[in-house]
Write an enzyme that holds these catalytic residues in place. Structure first.
Site, PDB file in Angstrom:
ATOM      1  N   HIS A  63       0.796  -1.148  -0.038  1.00  0.00           N
ATOM      2  CA  HIS A  63       0.027  -0.028   0.189  1.00  0.00           C
ATOM      3  C   HIS A  63       0.841   1.166   0.028  1.00  0.00           C
ATOM      4  O   HIS A  63       2.140   1.246   0.357  1.00  0.00           O
ATOM      5  CB  HIS A  63      -0.902  -0.001   1.304  1.00  0.00           C
TER       6      HIS A  63
ATOM      7  N   ASP B  82       3.119  -4.584   8.033  1.00  0.00           N
ATOM      8  CA  ASP B  82       2.039  -3.622   7.918  1.00  0.00           C
ATOM      9  C   ASP B  82       0.617  -4.639   8.069  1.00  0.00           C
ATOM     10  O   ASP B  82       0.266  -5.342   7.055  1.00  0.00           O
ATOM     11  CB  ASP B  82       1.727  -3.021   6.601  1.00  0.00           C
TER      12      ASP B  82
ATOM     13  N   GLN C   8      -4.520  -5.305   6.830  1.00  0.00           N
ATOM     14  CA  GLN C   8      -5.330  -6.226   6.213  1.00  0.00           C
ATOM     15  C   GLN C   8      -5.312  -7.666   6.956  1.00  0.00           C
ATOM     16  O   GLN C   8      -6.210  -8.552   6.483  1.00  0.00           O
ATOM     17  CB  GLN C   8      -5.130  -6.360   4.739  1.00  0.00           C
TER      18      GLN C   8
ATOM     19  N   LYS D 236     -10.749  -0.741  10.480  1.00  0.00           N
ATOM     20  CA  LYS D 236     -10.594  -1.813   9.525  1.00  0.00           C
ATOM     21  C   LYS D 236     -10.912  -3.212  10.489  1.00  0.00           C
ATOM     22  O   LYS D 236     -11.325  -4.174   9.758  1.00  0.00           O
ATOM     23  CB  LYS D 236      -9.544  -2.423   8.707  1.00  0.00           C
TER      24      LYS D 236
ATOM     25  N   CYS E 240      -4.728   2.116  -3.927  1.00  0.00           N
ATOM     26  CA  CYS E 240      -3.250   2.741  -3.320  1.00  0.00           C
ATOM     27  C   CYS E 240      -2.254   1.863  -3.480  1.00  0.00           C
ATOM     28  O   CYS E 240      -1.347   1.720  -2.599  1.00  0.00           O
ATOM     29  CB  CYS E 240      -3.500   3.171  -1.799  1.00  0.00           C
TER      30      CYS E 240
HETATM   31  N1  PMP Z   1      -1.767  -0.618   4.614  1.00  0.00           N
HETATM   32  C1  PMP Z   1      -2.700  -1.346   3.827  1.00  0.00           C
HETATM   33  C2  PMP Z   1      -2.107  -2.788   3.638  1.00  0.00           C
HETATM   34  C3  PMP Z   1      -3.909  -0.980   3.855  1.00  0.00           C
HETATM   35  O1  PMP Z   1      -5.028  -1.724   3.344  1.00  0.00           O
HETATM   36  C4  PMP Z   1      -4.384   0.386   4.474  1.00  0.00           C
HETATM   37  C5  PMP Z   1      -5.868   1.018   4.158  1.00  0.00           C
HETATM   38  N2  PMP Z   1      -6.346   0.702   2.769  1.00  0.00           N
HETATM   39  C6  PMP Z   1      -3.406   1.153   5.007  1.00  0.00           C
HETATM   40  C7  PMP Z   1      -2.157   0.472   5.038  1.00  0.00           C
HETATM   41  C8  PMP Z   1      -3.622   2.492   5.344  1.00  0.00           C
HETATM   42  O2  PMP Z   1      -4.375   2.468   6.310  1.00  0.00           O
HETATM   43  P1  PMP Z   1      -5.130   3.946   7.040  1.00  0.00           P
HETATM   44  O3  PMP Z   1      -5.840   4.600   5.848  1.00  0.00           O
HETATM   45  O4  PMP Z   1      -6.251   3.277   7.929  1.00  0.00           O
HETATM   46  O5  PMP Z   1      -3.960   4.353   7.788  1.00  0.00           O
END
Ligand code: PMP
Length: 415
Positions: free
Chosen positions: A132, A209, A212, A235, A373
């Protein structure tokens, strides 16, 4: 919608669970909502909504500062919430749990603070192609600032990391490895234990990270032996604006504060400031107090259902959806790793993902479309993006049927 228990062999009481989530009974465009955008954010159970409500009605005060009853009570509740997160991740100590704004904030904290002390000219940071943007840009920025080099582990067509290439990238110049536990676009569960073991063999720390992963699978940071782990409350059925950084004590103690200000200090004078012990050193300013408490309520809820049951149930949904979607012509699944959680991404030949998403929305089906993203990842597949269906334990096989019918219709219309 009328959910039934027909696919449940895991002990999940789907009707009861769905009744806990008020938003799931909403209609969208005149149709019962089918919410398949859980990877972006998950819906909230009554338990969480009530925790937030209760906080502002009865408990609101600032933490760590007051001697009065409200302040002492809420400080205790906030620290109990920290301990709930500690237990959930099986961290050794509550002070290894830092409250942040979310995964993005947690990664920025580590990148910025770690780099100040440990990254200099010519050093290397390893991420992967499937990350991401939140796990690329903070590293890209600190690498640019410090004259270091950002390297990316490649993936294969199935959306799995090419581990031989990873082993090759590890070098005496590598200062940290930062990879997703589960990919938000592909659903791939990465072999994080192998990744960590190989890095540790060369004394290199690893950040995972977990944005997910935490909603779908059990995470034990001591068993994984990761050095940092990040996730977002929203999430995992908690509120927006709050998240977690787990860090091993030895690293968090060694790293300088990220943001500074109220709450982060022991003593301040114009000559010298002494910073607070963990975790307060990394928690500048008044935090999202209700958010922390709401996150604990969400984790309690998840644990009552049980993560093993959730993983198994969602696996059933993913398998069913995968089997059904494979029956459709011109649909290509993006991400066919052996180990997957929660996500089914696909592309349809000749049709832009936005058009499919828009038509599905007309039928009440909420999916995510675009690059999610992860632009370097979609560039690897040479596509403009994907349609992403991402599950939670409140989704059902009946909802998958509605989605598949809708997708068939959309393809017929757009072809
Ligand atoms: N890393 C991953 C793998 C994600 O899926 C996301 C959210 N789509 C993020 C980071 C960023 O999370 P947040 O917007 O809650 O900071």
């Amino acid at each position: 919608m009328n959910a039934t228990k027909t696919i449940d062999t895991t002990g999940i009481d789907i009707e009861k669970i769905r009744a806990d989530f008020p938003l799931l009974s909403r209609k969208v465009n005149g149709k019962p909502l089918v919410y398949f955008d859980n990877g972006a954010t998950a819906q909230k159970p009554n338990r969480v909504i009530e925790a937030l409500n209760h906080y502002y009605r009865f408990d609101n005060a600032n933490i760590h500062r007051g001697v009065h009853t409200l302040s002492r009570e809420i400080t205790l509740a906030y620290e109990n919430a920290r301990n709930t997160v500690r237990k959930h991740l099986n961290a050794a100590n509550p002070y290894e749990i830092v409250f942040t704004k979310g995964t993005t904030d947690s990664i920025n904290l580590v990148a910025s603070s770690f780099a100040k002390k440990y990254i200099s000219r010519g050093d290397e940071v390893i991420v992967s192609v499937m990350e991401h943007h939140s796990n690329i840009l903070p590293w890209q920025q600190v690498c640019e600032e410090r004259g270091a080099i950002l390297k990316a582990i490649p993936i294969n067509e199935a959306g799995e990391l090419v581990m031989e290439e990873y082993y090759r990238l590890l070098s005496p110049k590598t200062k940290i490895v930062a990879v997703a536990h589960v990919s938000n676009t592909l659903g791939t569960i990465n072999p994080v234990k192998e990744i960590i073991a190989a890095a540790h063999a060369k004394n290199i720390p690893v950040l995972l990270d977990g944005a997910q992963a935490v909603p779908h699978i059990k995470v034990d940071v001591q068993e994984l032996d990761c050095d940092f782990y990040c996730f977002s409350a929203h999430k995992v059925f908690g509120p927006t604006g709050v998240g977690i950084l787990y860090g091993k004590e030895k690293w968090l103690n060694a790293m300088p504060p990220y943001q500074v200000g109220g709450g982060t200090i022991k003593t301040v004078s114009f000559e010298k400031t002494e910073y607070a012990d963990l975790p307060l050193k990394f928690e500048a300013g008044t935090p999202d107090i209700s958010g922390g408490i709401g996150l604990a309520a969400a984790l309690d809820y998840v644990n009552e259902i049980g993560l093993d049951a959730i993983t198994e149930y969602e696996h059933g949904l993913l398998q069913y959806a995968t089997t059904e979607i494979k029956k459709l012509k011109d649909v290509k699944i993006i991400g066919t790793a052996k180990e997957k959680a929660g996500v089914l991404s696909f592309a349809v030949e000749g049709i832009h993902p936005f058009d499919i998403g828009t038509l599905l929305d007309q039928l009440g089906v909420a999916v995510r479309t675009g690059h999610h993203c992860t632009q370097p990842l979609v560039a690897f597949y040479c596509i403009p993006g994907t349609v992403r269906v991402s599950f939670a334990f409140y989704n059902t096989k009946e909802e998958i049927n509605i989605f598949i019918e809708g997708l068939e219709k959309a393809i017929r219309m757009l072809k």
